[in-house]
Motif scaffolding. Structure first.
Motif, short mmCIF file in Angstrom:
data_model
loop_
_atom_site.label_atom_id
_atom_site.label_comp_id
_atom_site.label_asym_id
_atom_site.label_seq_id
_atom_site.Cartn_x
_atom_site.Cartn_y
_atom_site.Cartn_z
N HIS A 41 53.41 70.88 30.80
CA HIS A 41 52.83 69.73 31.49
C HIS A 41 52.92 69.83 33.01
CE1 HIS A 41 52.11 67.30 27.91
NE2 HIS A 41 53.25 67.77 27.44
N PHE A 42 53.98 70.46 33.50
CA PHE A 42 54.23 70.53 34.94
C PHE A 42 54.62 71.96 35.30
CE2 PHE A 42 55.52 66.34 33.39
CZ PHE A 42 54.60 65.55 34.07
N SER A 43 53.91 72.53 36.25
CA SER A 43 54.12 73.95 36.59
C SER A 43 55.44 74.21 37.31
CB SER A 43 52.96 74.46 37.46
OG SER A 43 52.89 73.71 38.66
N GLY A 44 56.06 73.18 37.81
CA GLY A 44 57.33 73.34 38.52
C GLY A 44 57.84 71.98 38.99
N LYS A 45 58.95 72.02 39.72
CA LYS A 45 59.59 70.80 40.20
C LYS A 45 58.67 70.02 41.13
CE LYS A 45 63.83 69.29 42.49
NZ LYS A 45 65.12 69.75 43.03
N GLU A 46 57.98 70.72 42.02
CA GLU A 46 57.07 70.02 42.94
C GLU A 46 55.95 69.30 42.19
OE1 GLU A 46 55.60 72.54 46.04
OE2 GLU A 46 57.55 72.64 47.04
N ALA A 47 55.42 69.94 41.16
CA ALA A 47 54.37 69.30 40.36
C ALA A 47 54.91 68.06 39.66
CB ALA A 47 53.80 70.29 39.35
N LEU A 48 56.14 68.12 39.21
CA LEU A 48 56.78 66.99 38.55
C LEU A 48 56.95 65.83 39.54
CD1 LEU A 48 58.23 65.92 35.98
CD2 LEU A 48 60.32 66.95 36.89
N ILE A 49 57.45 66.11 40.73
CA ILE A 49 57.64 65.06 41.74
C ILE A 49 56.29 64.49 42.15
CG2 ILE A 49 58.39 64.61 44.11
CD1 ILE A 49 60.62 66.73 43.60
N LYS A 50 55.32 65.35 42.35
CA LYS A 50 53.97 64.89 42.71
C LYS A 50 53.42 63.95 41.64
CE LYS A 50 49.38 66.47 43.95
NZ LYS A 50 48.43 67.57 43.97
N ALA A 51 53.61 64.30 40.38
CA ALA A 51 53.13 63.46 39.28
C ALA A 51 53.85 62.11 39.25
CB ALA A 51 53.29 64.19 37.95
N MET A 52 55.14 62.10 39.55
CA MET A 52 55.88 60.84 39.59
C MET A 52 55.34 59.95 40.70
SD MET A 52 59.87 61.67 38.70
CE MET A 52 60.09 63.09 39.78
N ILE A 53 55.08 60.52 41.86
CA ILE A 53 54.55 59.75 42.99
C ILE A 53 53.16 59.22 42.66
CG2 ILE A 53 53.73 59.93 45.38
CD1 ILE A 53 56.15 61.86 45.83
N GLU A 54 52.32 60.07 42.09
CA GLU A 54 50.97 59.63 41.73
C GLU A 54 51.00 58.52 40.69
OE1 GLU A 54 49.16 63.35 40.66
OE2 GLU A 54 48.70 63.83 42.76
N ARG A 55 51.93 58.60 39.76
CA ARG A 55 52.04 57.55 38.75
C ARG A 55 52.47 56.23 39.39
NH1 ARG A 55 55.85 57.30 33.34
NH2 ARG A 55 57.52 57.38 34.87
N LEU A 56 53.41 56.29 40.31
CA LEU A 56 53.85 55.07 40.97
C LEU A 56 52.71 54.42 41.77
CD1 LEU A 56 57.37 56.19 42.20
CD2 LEU A 56 56.86 54.57 40.36
N ILE A 57 51.92 55.24 42.45
CA ILE A 57 50.78 54.72 43.20
C ILE A 57 49.79 54.06 42.25
CG2 ILE A 57 48.76 55.40 44.57
CD1 ILE A 57 50.61 57.63 45.78
N GLY A 58 49.49 54.72 41.15
CA GLY A 58 48.58 54.16 40.16
C GLY A 58 49.07 52.85 39.59
N GLU A 59 50.36 52.79 39.32
CA GLU A 59 50.94 51.55 38.79
C GLU A 59 50.83 50.42 39.81
OE1 GLU A 59 54.93 52.46 37.59
OE2 GLU A 59 54.28 53.34 35.69
N PHE A 60 51.10 50.73 41.08
CA PHE A 60 51.03 49.67 42.09
C PHE A 60 49.58 49.23 42.30
CE2 PHE A 60 51.37 47.79 46.40
CZ PHE A 60 52.26 46.78 46.08
N ASP A 61 48.65 50.17 42.27
CA ASP A 61 47.23 49.81 42.34
C ASP A 61 46.88 48.85 41.20
OD1 ASP A 61 46.48 51.21 44.64
OD2 ASP A 61 45.91 53.01 43.52
N ALA A 62 47.36 49.14 40.00
CA ALA A 62 47.08 48.29 38.85
C ALA A 62 47.74 46.91 39.01
CB ALA A 62 47.57 48.96 37.56
N MET A 63 48.92 46.87 39.58
CA MET A 63 49.60 45.59 39.82
C MET A 63 48.81 44.74 40.82
SD MET A 63 53.52 47.01 39.92
CE MET A 63 54.28 45.49 40.46
#
Length: 163
Positions: A41-63
């Motif tokens: 799912h994630f090519s490395g640690k940076e991809a994992l952190i990037k995905a966490m940040i993108e998810r948080l942004i998406g969640e706040f947009d939805a809120m």
């Protein structure tokens, strides 16, 4: 295992152990998958952190979108306090703190610029709206680092009264 479950495991690990504890092996172990399963799912640690940040942004947009009743600033303010009340704000602090590389925070900077520009000219009082949005940023900061010093209900009511 679903992508969100891996992100949840990473966020929990960050909250429990801080950024030094965020390793792919530790995330895989916390999620109960092999490291290969995580790397699928994630090519490395940076991809994992990037995905966490993108998810948080998406969640706040939805809120924000869920709060849309009149103006964008009111929705932004209400979403901010919802993030505090539900504990989602803590996730922001933990995840953004893990991003040691400023480039990983570029999506967050872009989202913040968008949140602070969006619809400002359509607000009845653009300058007051900008002040309220900036005050929300201050509320986020205090709620992240020293949450007990503020009566959030009173602050929320005061900011809503400004609008």
């Amino acid at each position: 295992m679903r992508r969100d479950e891996l992100l949840d495991a990473a966020e929990c690990l960050l909250e429990d152990q801080g950024s030094q504890g965020l390793t792919l092996a530790a995330v895989a172990e916390r999620a109960g998958v092999s490291k290969g399963g995580l790397l699928y799912h994630f090519s490395g640690k940076e991809a994992l952190i990037k995905a966490m940040i993108e998810r948080l942004i998406g969640e706040f947009d939805a809120m924000i979108e869920a709060q849309r009743e009149s103006t964008y600033t009111r929705a932004y303010l209400k979403a901010t306090f919802e993030a505090i009340e539900t504990g989602r704000l803590r996730r922001w602090a933990v995840v953004t703190g893990a991003a040691g590389d400023p480039a990983l925070l570029a999506p967050l900077r872009e989202a913040m610029a968008r949140w602070h520009r969006h619809g400002l000219d359509d607000e009845p009082h653009p300058q007051t709206s900008q002040i309220v949005r900036l005050a929300c940023e201050g509320v986020w900061e205090v709620a992240t680092h020293c949450p007990a010093i503020v009566d959030y209900g009173a602050v929320r009511q005061g900011l809503l009264a400004l609008l």
